[in-house]
Design an enzyme around this catalytic site. Structure first.
Site, PDB file in Angstrom:
ATOM      1  N   THR B 213       0.416  -1.238   0.051  1.00  0.00           N
ATOM      2  CA  THR B 213       0.067   0.011  -0.140  1.00  0.00           C
ATOM      3  C   THR B 213       1.193   1.396   0.059  1.00  0.00           C
ATOM      4  O   THR B 213       2.125   1.358   1.234  1.00  0.00           O
ATOM      5  CB  THR B 213      -0.877   0.021   1.136  1.00  0.00           C
ATOM      6  OG1 THR B 213      -1.709  -0.870   1.254  1.00  0.00           O
ATOM      7  CG2 THR B 213      -2.026   1.070   1.026  1.00  0.00           C
ATOM      8  N   ARG B 241     -14.440  -7.350   0.043  1.00  0.00           N
ATOM      9  CA  ARG B 241     -13.670  -6.808   0.874  1.00  0.00           C
ATOM     10  C   ARG B 241     -13.000  -5.735   0.703  1.00  0.00           C
ATOM     11  O   ARG B 241     -12.622  -4.919  -0.465  1.00  0.00           O
ATOM     12  CB  ARG B 241     -12.592  -7.584   1.518  1.00  0.00           C
ATOM     13  CG  ARG B 241     -11.262  -7.596   2.912  1.00  0.00           C
ATOM     14  CD  ARG B 241     -10.641  -6.506   2.999  1.00  0.00           C
ATOM     15  NE  ARG B 241      -9.301  -6.196   3.349  1.00  0.00           N
ATOM     16  CZ  ARG B 241      -8.627  -6.355   3.807  1.00  0.00           C
ATOM     17  NH1 ARG B 241      -7.844  -5.952   2.391  1.00  0.00           N
ATOM     18  NH2 ARG B 241      -7.756  -5.787   4.312  1.00  0.00           N
ATOM     19  N   VAL B 242     -13.378  -4.335   1.662  1.00  0.00           N
ATOM     20  CA  VAL B 242     -12.591  -3.117   2.010  1.00  0.00           C
ATOM     21  C   VAL B 242     -12.457  -2.621   2.571  1.00  0.00           C
ATOM     22  O   VAL B 242     -12.478  -3.399   4.008  1.00  0.00           O
ATOM     23  CB  VAL B 242     -14.331  -2.164   1.558  1.00  0.00           C
ATOM     24  CG1 VAL B 242     -13.352  -0.717   1.936  1.00  0.00           C
ATOM     25  CG2 VAL B 242     -14.557  -2.246   0.823  1.00  0.00           C
ATOM     26  N   ASP B 244      -8.468  -0.272   4.422  1.00  0.00           N
ATOM     27  CA  ASP B 244      -8.506   0.966   5.227  1.00  0.00           C
ATOM     28  C   ASP B 244      -7.732   1.721   4.379  1.00  0.00           C
ATOM     29  O   ASP B 244      -8.753   3.244   4.503  1.00  0.00           O
ATOM     30  CB  ASP B 244      -7.579   1.097   6.753  1.00  0.00           C
ATOM     31  CG  ASP B 244      -6.489   0.032   6.737  1.00  0.00           C
ATOM     32  OD1 ASP B 244      -6.097  -0.130   5.709  1.00  0.00           O
ATOM     33  OD2 ASP B 244      -5.343   1.624   6.906  1.00  0.00           O
ATOM     34  N   THR B 264      -1.000   2.009   6.722  1.00  0.00           N
ATOM     35  CA  THR B 264      -0.624   0.827   5.764  1.00  0.00           C
ATOM     36  C   THR B 264      -0.348  -0.940   6.663  1.00  0.00           C
ATOM     37  O   THR B 264       0.331  -0.108   7.727  1.00  0.00           O
ATOM     38  CB  THR B 264       1.056   1.243   4.107  1.00  0.00           C
ATOM     39  OG1 THR B 264       0.622  -0.423   4.425  1.00  0.00           O
ATOM     40  CG2 THR B 264       2.121   1.288   5.144  1.00  0.00           C
ATOM     41  N   GLY B 265      -1.049  -1.546   6.214  1.00  0.00           N
ATOM     42  CA  GLY B 265      -0.687  -2.696   7.634  1.00  0.00           C
ATOM     43  C   GLY B 265      -1.750  -3.508   7.144  1.00  0.00           C
ATOM     44  O   GLY B 265      -3.518  -3.144   6.050  1.00  0.00           O
ATOM     45  N   GLY B 267      -5.820  -4.161   7.148  1.00  0.00           N
ATOM     46  CA  GLY B 267      -6.849  -2.978   7.115  1.00  0.00           C
ATOM     47  C   GLY B 267      -7.714  -2.914   8.283  1.00  0.00           C
ATOM     48  O   GLY B 267      -7.887  -2.044   8.983  1.00  0.00           O
TER      49      GLY B 267
END
Lengths: 350, 350
Positions: B213, B241-242, B244, B264-265, B267
């Site tokens: 990301t 799927r959404v 962050d 980032t990570g 989410g």
């Protein structure tokens, strides 16, 4: 802008009066308990002058039914999540509100539903956006929270997940109501979103054109908070618009350490202000109490951004705040003393 | 859990060292200015031991290119929003990162891209989720912010809006890379999400399976902050799927009064913790400085929730914080003194 500010000041003054828990005593006669529930059925241009007695009675009856459904769950010792679902599903199934049956129409003549839920004990959360064939979007949000590794699902993917998990699926037309269809037609004739249409439509269809996102917050016997929100979005919405209802932090937030919050209003401003989480943050980091925090965020911050709407909120002590900066908000609660209060209007009404 | 906590402590200690601005002086030779930019290209299992010199050099070169592109915009006196877009588009167009070209694959073998942007001066924001045919999702997020009355659009609706506004449209295959396709195949063979796959894949494809990301935060000469984030999501993602990245408050937040933040990570944890807004809230309501606030949220709160990842953040004074609780995070900045720093690894690397 100065007019708007003056307007807000009036509502602030009103709110301080109206939000004091139990000031309008419509006692349910229930005995004292350690549980509480608060619900809303949307905020907006709701005026007593344009509401018939019959319509008002219908809203009051349905809000009471939702409150009692949630409260019964809590009285049985079940969870705040169960109570939030029970209360919201009553409103999703009612054509009076813009969620489930009675959801507004998109520009394409369909219904696209959004919902979210959050568990204050674990800060786990679930959300769905743009689902068309799931009878109860709030139930799907809970399944996403509890059974999937995800927080948010959207569109046909979310529907596939609902089906895999045995949720009740319906045709999109299941959500149809003539009133909302007429609202779409009027909105399209004027080529504007419902948020602008309302003022024109009031004489035709008293106070219910864009209004009706529903939500609930609850406190159970175990001391756990939960919050949920369910909506059909905005009449004549285009471009896969997503509002605040499925956005954790904007439309829904719950944390046992602070509060449970569900929002309703002009969603874009609630997203930009991260309104639900902002209330929790003021409690968490500024040490404010719930009423002070909720009031500041809705009456000051949301207003500064230019947004309109309101929230319901509840903390573990049973404190309740229901601030809004619109003319009215369908709302009610049963507090820890068992007092039931149902309110609709702003300053001029009860 | 105690092992994880011990792990986090080590990284906390590391972070305190590494996040001090300018400690690794890789000066760009630029003169002192009143502008700054910080970028990331994803956080995760990034280990020097599994990275070739060539790969590392490629990442460093691309991060430098993105930093300089953004900084050039700022040096010309243009806005922080322009700088965020310039930096992110370099990374969107690079196959090294999980955004734009090089985006991971969904379970259906497609690419679904998410992005968001926020203007710290106005707290206006734009976001898109699940777009398949827009070359630059961050550019679309900005159009949504600036030209539409909405904050968030999704799916084919968002694509229709992009087309109406003349953005460059591409075939979904434009985003294809062999590396990501192979990652999908491996993920599907194991029927698990990439977040679990990584550990297995490291020997095969050093440190870059789920990572990537991208994001940028910038401060312009007018003193305005902006933040943006763009991603391809999670390998083998299902059900619409959404994460962050398109959620204002979770993956992206900017407010001149507090800070600009891009995350980032993993989410789901960033959504539940409303991580970006939580950092801003600690500054706003607890009076913490940026470094203290960002450190507390990533090292304590995110870790407590069980989440992994990091943020980049910047305030109006030019303070920079880049905490992460993973092994590495592709990151860099050019600070107000013109010092350029590019870092990849955690404690063991530079």
């Amino acid at each position: 802008m100065s007019l708007k500010r003056a307007f807000l000041s009036i509502f602030t003054a009103f709110w301080v009066l109206s939000s004091v828990v139990g000031c309008t005593a419509d006692s349910s006669g229930a005995s004292e308990s350690d549980v509480a529930i608060v619900i809303h059925g949307g905020a907006g241009t709701i005026l007593k002058a344009t509401m018939t007695d019959e319509t008002e009675a219908a809203y009051r009856a349905k809000l009471e039914e939702a409150l009692r459904a949630g409260h019964d769950v809590l009285s049985e010792g079940r969870s705040s999540l169960d109570a939030v679902i029970a209360a919201i599903q009553i409103m999703e199934d009612s054509p009076l509100f813009n969620s489930g049956v009675g959801a507004v129409f998109t520009s394409e003549g369909t219904h696209e539903l959004d919902a979210s839920i959050m568990d204050g004990a674990t800060r786990n959360a679930g959300a769905v956006a743009g689902v068309k064939t799931v009878r109860s979007p709030i139930a799907l949000a809970r399944i996403v929270m509890e059974k999937s590794p995800h927080v948010m699902m959207s569109g046909s993917g979310a529907e596939a997940y609902a089906e895999e998990n045995g949720l009740e699926m319906v045709e999109n037309s299941f959500f149809y109501t003539e009133r909302r269809f007429n609202a779409l037609k009027r909105a399209q004739e004027r080529e504007m979103s419902t948020l602008q249409v309302d003022a024109f439509d009031l004489p035709l269809s008293p106070g219910a054109e864009k209004i009706g996102t529903v939500g609930a917050v609850a406190l159970d016997r175990q001391g756990n908070l939960a919050a949920g929100t369910s909506t059909g979005g905005m009449t004549n919405k285009k471009f896969g618009r997503v509002g605040d209802a499925p956005i954790i932090g904007a439309g829904t937030y719950a944390d046992n350490r602070t509060a449970a919050i569900s929002a309703t209003g002009h969603g874009e401003y609630f997203i930009r202000g991260v309104i639900a989480h902002d209330i929790a943050s003021r409690i968490d980091y500024a040490g404010e109490d719930l009423v002070t925090a909720a009031n500041a965020v809705i009456m000051d911050k949301l207003g500064e951004l230019g947004g309109t709407g309101g929230v319901i909120s509840l903390d573990r002590s049973g404190a309740i705040a229901m601030p809004f900066n619109t003319e009215g908000m369908y709302r009610g609660y049963i507090d820890m003393d068992g007092n039931m209060v149902i309110q609709i209007y702003g300053p001029s009404g009860e």
